[in-house]
Design a protein around this motif. Structure first.
Motif, PDB file in Angstrom:
ATOM      1  N   VAL A 258       0.834  -1.200   0.000  1.00  0.00           N
ATOM      2  CA  VAL A 258       0.000   0.000   0.000  1.00  0.00           C
ATOM      3  C   VAL A 258       0.871   1.253   0.000  1.00  0.00           C
ATOM      4  O   VAL A 258       0.672   2.179  -0.808  1.00  0.00           O
ATOM      5  CB  VAL A 258      -0.937   0.014   1.234  1.00  0.00           C
ATOM      6  CG1 VAL A 258      -1.537   1.395   1.456  1.00  0.00           C
ATOM      7  CG2 VAL A 258      -2.044  -1.006   1.077  1.00  0.00           C
ATOM      8  N   ASN A 259       1.854   1.286   0.886  1.00  0.00           N
ATOM      9  CA  ASN A 259       2.667   2.492   1.029  1.00  0.00           C
ATOM     10  C   ASN A 259       3.759   2.595  -0.019  1.00  0.00           C
ATOM     11  O   ASN A 259       4.187   3.698  -0.362  1.00  0.00           O
ATOM     12  CB  ASN A 259       3.230   2.544   2.444  1.00  0.00           C
ATOM     13  CG  ASN A 259       2.111   2.674   3.460  1.00  0.00           C
ATOM     14  OD1 ASN A 259       1.342   3.630   3.428  1.00  0.00           O
ATOM     15  ND2 ASN A 259       1.981   1.695   4.338  1.00  0.00           N
ATOM     16  N   LEU A 260       4.187   1.473  -0.562  1.00  0.00           N
ATOM     17  CA  LEU A 260       5.101   1.515  -1.700  1.00  0.00           C
ATOM     18  C   LEU A 260       4.411   2.165  -2.898  1.00  0.00           C
ATOM     19  O   LEU A 260       5.001   2.991  -3.605  1.00  0.00           O
ATOM     20  CB  LEU A 260       5.572   0.103  -2.053  1.00  0.00           C
ATOM     21  CG  LEU A 260       6.489  -0.063  -3.267  1.00  0.00           C
ATOM     22  CD1 LEU A 260       7.728   0.818  -3.157  1.00  0.00           C
ATOM     23  CD2 LEU A 260       6.874  -1.527  -3.431  1.00  0.00           C
ATOM     24  N   ILE A 261       3.153   1.812  -3.137  1.00  0.00           N
ATOM     25  CA  ILE A 261       2.390   2.427  -4.228  1.00  0.00           C
ATOM     26  C   ILE A 261       2.228   3.923  -3.975  1.00  0.00           C
ATOM     27  O   ILE A 261       2.512   4.761  -4.845  1.00  0.00           O
ATOM     28  CB  ILE A 261       1.014   1.748  -4.375  1.00  0.00           C
ATOM     29  CG1 ILE A 261       1.182   0.314  -4.875  1.00  0.00           C
ATOM     30  CG2 ILE A 261       0.125   2.544  -5.334  1.00  0.00           C
ATOM     31  CD1 ILE A 261      -0.103  -0.502  -4.831  1.00  0.00           C
ATOM     32  N   GLY A 262       1.774   4.294  -2.779  1.00  0.00           N
ATOM     33  CA  GLY A 262       1.546   5.697  -2.477  1.00  0.00           C
ATOM     34  C   GLY A 262       2.803   6.536  -2.546  1.00  0.00           C
ATOM     35  O   GLY A 262       2.829   7.612  -3.164  1.00  0.00           O
ATOM     36  N   ASN A 263       3.893   6.059  -1.924  1.00  0.00           N
ATOM     37  CA  ASN A 263       5.139   6.825  -1.907  1.00  0.00           C
ATOM     38  C   ASN A 263       5.717   6.986  -3.308  1.00  0.00           C
ATOM     39  O   ASN A 263       6.283   8.030  -3.644  1.00  0.00           O
ATOM     40  CB  ASN A 263       6.156   6.145  -0.995  1.00  0.00           C
ATOM     41  CG  ASN A 263       5.736   6.150   0.460  1.00  0.00           C
ATOM     42  OD1 ASN A 263       4.718   6.734   0.831  1.00  0.00           O
ATOM     43  ND2 ASN A 263       6.496   5.460   1.298  1.00  0.00           N
ATOM     44  N   GLY A 264       5.584   5.935  -4.144  1.00  0.00           N
ATOM     45  CA  GLY A 264       6.105   6.019  -5.500  1.00  0.00           C
ATOM     46  C   GLY A 264       5.328   6.998  -6.363  1.00  0.00           C
ATOM     47  O   GLY A 264       5.917   7.772  -7.134  1.00  0.00           O
ATOM     48  N   ARG A 402       6.229   4.234   6.773  1.00  0.00           N
ATOM     49  CA  ARG A 402       6.205   5.518   6.069  1.00  0.00           C
ATOM     50  C   ARG A 402       5.109   5.473   5.012  1.00  0.00           C
ATOM     51  O   ARG A 402       5.178   4.699   4.048  1.00  0.00           O
ATOM     52  CB  ARG A 402       7.563   5.760   5.414  1.00  0.00           C
ATOM     53  CG  ARG A 402       7.655   6.980   4.504  1.00  0.00           C
ATOM     54  CD  ARG A 402       7.808   8.240   5.280  1.00  0.00           C
ATOM     55  NE  ARG A 402       8.123   9.363   4.398  1.00  0.00           N
ATOM     56  CZ  ARG A 402       7.976  10.638   4.734  1.00  0.00           C
ATOM     57  NH1 ARG A 402       7.521  10.953   5.947  1.00  0.00           N
ATOM     58  NH2 ARG A 402       8.292  11.587   3.889  1.00  0.00           N
ATOM     59  N   GLY A 403       4.073   6.251   5.205  1.00  0.00           N
ATOM     60  CA  GLY A 403       2.975   6.234   4.259  1.00  0.00           C
ATOM     61  C   GLY A 403       1.987   7.338   4.540  1.00  0.00           C
ATOM     62  O   GLY A 403       2.183   8.181   5.419  1.00  0.00           O
ATOM     63  N   MET A 404       0.905   7.327   3.780  1.00  0.00           N
ATOM     64  CA  MET A 404      -0.103   8.386   3.869  1.00  0.00           C
ATOM     65  C   MET A 404      -1.466   7.799   4.200  1.00  0.00           C
ATOM     66  O   MET A 404      -1.821   6.728   3.719  1.00  0.00           O
ATOM     67  CB  MET A 404      -0.173   9.149   2.539  1.00  0.00           C
ATOM     68  CG  MET A 404       1.087   9.927   2.226  1.00  0.00           C
ATOM     69  SD  MET A 404       1.164  10.508   0.511  1.00  0.00           S
ATOM     70  CE  MET A 404       1.648   8.995  -0.340  1.00  0.00           C
ATOM     71  N   ARG A 405      -2.211   8.522   5.010  1.00  0.00           N
ATOM     72  CA  ARG A 405      -3.618   8.169   5.230  1.00  0.00           C
ATOM     73  C   ARG A 405      -4.484   8.706   4.101  1.00  0.00           C
ATOM     74  O   ARG A 405      -5.439   8.057   3.688  1.00  0.00           O
ATOM     75  CB  ARG A 405      -4.099   8.736   6.567  1.00  0.00           C
ATOM     76  CG  ARG A 405      -3.419   8.141   7.782  1.00  0.00           C
ATOM     77  CD  ARG A 405      -4.143   8.556   9.056  1.00  0.00           C
ATOM     78  NE  ARG A 405      -3.420   8.066  10.232  1.00  0.00           N
ATOM     79  CZ  ARG A 405      -3.547   6.848  10.726  1.00  0.00           C
ATOM     80  NH1 ARG A 405      -4.350   5.987  10.119  1.00  0.00           N
ATOM     81  NH2 ARG A 405      -2.874   6.481  11.789  1.00  0.00           N
ATOM     82  N   GLU A 406      -4.148   9.894   3.638  1.00  0.00           N
ATOM     83  CA  GLU A 406      -4.913  10.531   2.570  1.00  0.00           C
ATOM     84  C   GLU A 406      -3.958  11.110   1.523  1.00  0.00           C
ATOM     85  O   GLU A 406      -2.948  11.722   1.874  1.00  0.00           O
ATOM     86  CB  GLU A 406      -5.802  11.648   3.116  1.00  0.00           C
ATOM     87  CG  GLU A 406      -6.869  11.181   4.091  1.00  0.00           C
ATOM     88  CD  GLU A 406      -7.657  12.331   4.683  1.00  0.00           C
ATOM     89  OE1 GLU A 406      -7.422  13.504   4.279  1.00  0.00           O
ATOM     90  OE2 GLU A 406      -8.513  12.081   5.543  1.00  0.00           O
ATOM     91  N   PHE A 407      -4.285  10.900   0.263  1.00  0.00           N
ATOM     92  CA  PHE A 407      -3.490  11.413  -0.845  1.00  0.00           C
ATOM     93  C   PHE A 407      -4.472  11.821  -1.945  1.00  0.00           C
ATOM     94  O   PHE A 407      -4.757  11.046  -2.857  1.00  0.00           O
ATOM     95  CB  PHE A 407      -2.524  10.330  -1.328  1.00  0.00           C
ATOM     96  CG  PHE A 407      -1.525  10.784  -2.373  1.00  0.00           C
ATOM     97  CD1 PHE A 407      -1.461  12.094  -2.816  1.00  0.00           C
ATOM     98  CD2 PHE A 407      -0.652   9.858  -2.933  1.00  0.00           C
ATOM     99  CE1 PHE A 407      -0.553  12.496  -3.773  1.00  0.00           C
ATOM    100  CE2 PHE A 407       0.269  10.243  -3.893  1.00  0.00           C
ATOM    101  CZ  PHE A 407       0.320  11.548  -4.319  1.00  0.00           C
TER     102      PHE A 407
END
Length: 412
Positions: A258-264, A402-407
């Motif tokens: 989930v956070n790999l997708i968001g951070n990328g 390391r990630g986001m709740r909302e993007f």
């Protein structure tokens, strides 16, 4: 019971207050523990303190790539105390592999490896592509704006890992909701309220997987649970070990992806020239995966405990000495990576990272996470070429994940 709960609440409150006090006094590791939106300046402060820095909290900390790599592979370190006791602070994964040392870790890992074999996982690429395009179809049907995390990033790995592990379709919404409640366990539980919420969610997840296991026993399929049930019957695996594996392997694998997708995606939108490169050459999405893992990895920090006295970088660590390995800082070690703060999907040595740990605890689902993120980037860039950020991101407030709740994003 009320007295013990008050005592636990007081202990957690004291630790939280101490971290904030030490952070205000300039301790860079305490700053990390406050989970700032941008932890990377604190990592550089740690690096400036030397290869191995001891925080006033009593933890040794490193952002040195060579030392971090050595410790993660070193048999003299483990995730539990030398006598096998669990370390109480932050995380407690009980009988899951995440919280075990050899020989139990070795035994359970060997049993789960067939499910996460890279060749087996790669068979799911077509399934992942179909899921991505279905999710994008849904996004386009609902309007111009959407939240990447809730409308896309969370759904892809949940569907894929659900198939691999053996979670029936009708139980996946429940699994997803309970997973959200357990996530603070990965983040690092530091408040009493979060700890109690995690306990309740684990109880719910245990009940859920007890039903799923019974279902798979009656109707076996090509999934992890069906494969491992004969091991229970043979006495090589206990139900008390199988249920935590069912819970925490999907949870850890989902959160990483989930956070790999968001951070990328965030990095690509901040570097539009590299977004265009992938649009013209979709095979470069593999480079986006590798560079995101280096530049802004989903898992920032690991912890290891010395099982015997260890001399490391001129420092004597005692038995049960705790070492925080800041992998996200090691991934920016200038001795290894040229211009380490720069995001570059064509970087030659981008794979020399510690983002999936190393040694015996190297992430079982690394190959799965990589190809899911690669497929996700390709689908988003090809289907939504004018994608742009439509508002501020909201971080999840974790020093580990390391990630986001909302993007918020807009498709035009």
């Amino acid at each position: 019971m009320e007295s013990s709960e008050r005592q636990l609440r007081a202990q957690m409150g004291f630790f939280h207050d101490l971290v904030r006090k030490l952070a205000a006094q300039g301790d860079p590791y305490a700053k990390v523990l406050t989970a700032p939106d941008n932890p990377y300046p604190a990592y550089e402060e740690i690096r400036e303190r030397g290869a191995l820095y001891r925080s006033p909290l009593g933890t040794w900390v490193t952002t040195d790539h060579e030392i971090a790599n050595q410790v993660l592979r070193e048999k003299r370190f483990g995730v539990r105390k030398a006598n096998g006791e669990k370390v109480p602070e932050f995380m407690n994964f009980d009988n899951s592999m995440l919280g075990l040392d050899p020989p139990d870790h070795t035994r359970l890992r060997r049993m789960t490896m067939p499910t996460f074999n890279p060749r087996v996982a790669d068979r799911w690429r077509g399934r992942a592509e179909k899921i991505c395009h279905r999710l994008i179809d849904d996004i386009l049907a609902t309007g111009d704006r959407f939240d990447l995390m809730t409308a896309f990033a969370h759904h892809l790995p949940t569907a894929v890992i659900g198939d691999l592990v053996g979670i029936p379709d009708e139980d996946r919404d429940r699994f997803h909701l309970l997973s959200r409640e357990i996530v603070p366990l990965l983040d690092g539980v530091v408040t009493y309220e979060k700890a109690r919420g995690v306990d309740a969610a684990i109880a719910g997840m245990t009940e859920l997987f007890a039903r799923v296991v019974a279902r798979r026993r009656a109707d076996p399929r090509e999934d992890m649970i069906s494969r491992m049930l004969p091991l229970v019957d043979e006495g090589r695996l206990t139900m008390g070990e199988l249920l935590p594996l069912c819970m925490f392997l999907p949870l850890a694998g989902t959160e990483t992806t989930v956070n790999l997708i968001g951070n990328g995606v965030l990095a690509l939108l901040r570097h539009p020239e590299q977004w265009r490169m992938v649009a013209e050459r979709p095979e470069l999405a593999e480079g986006v995966v590798a560079e995101t893992l280096r530049h802004d990895p989903p898992v920032q920090t690991y912890r290891r405990i010395a099982h015997e006295p260890v001399e490391l970088a001129g420092v004597s660590l005692p038995v049960d000495g705790e070492l925080a390995i800041v992998a996200a800082g090691a991934n920016r070690d200038p001795k290894v990576f040229t211009e380490p703060a720069r995001f570059d999907i064509t970087r030659a040595n981008r794979n020399d990272t510690l983002s999936f740990s190393a040694g015996i605890h190297y992430c079982l689902g690394a190959s799965l996470a990589k190809f899911e993120a690669e497929v996700a980037y390709q689908a988003l860039i090809s289907r939504l070429p004018r994608l742009r950020q439509a508002g501020p991101v909201r971080r999840r407030g974790s020093f580990i994940i390391r990630g986001m709740r909302e993007f918020p994003l807009s498709v035009s």
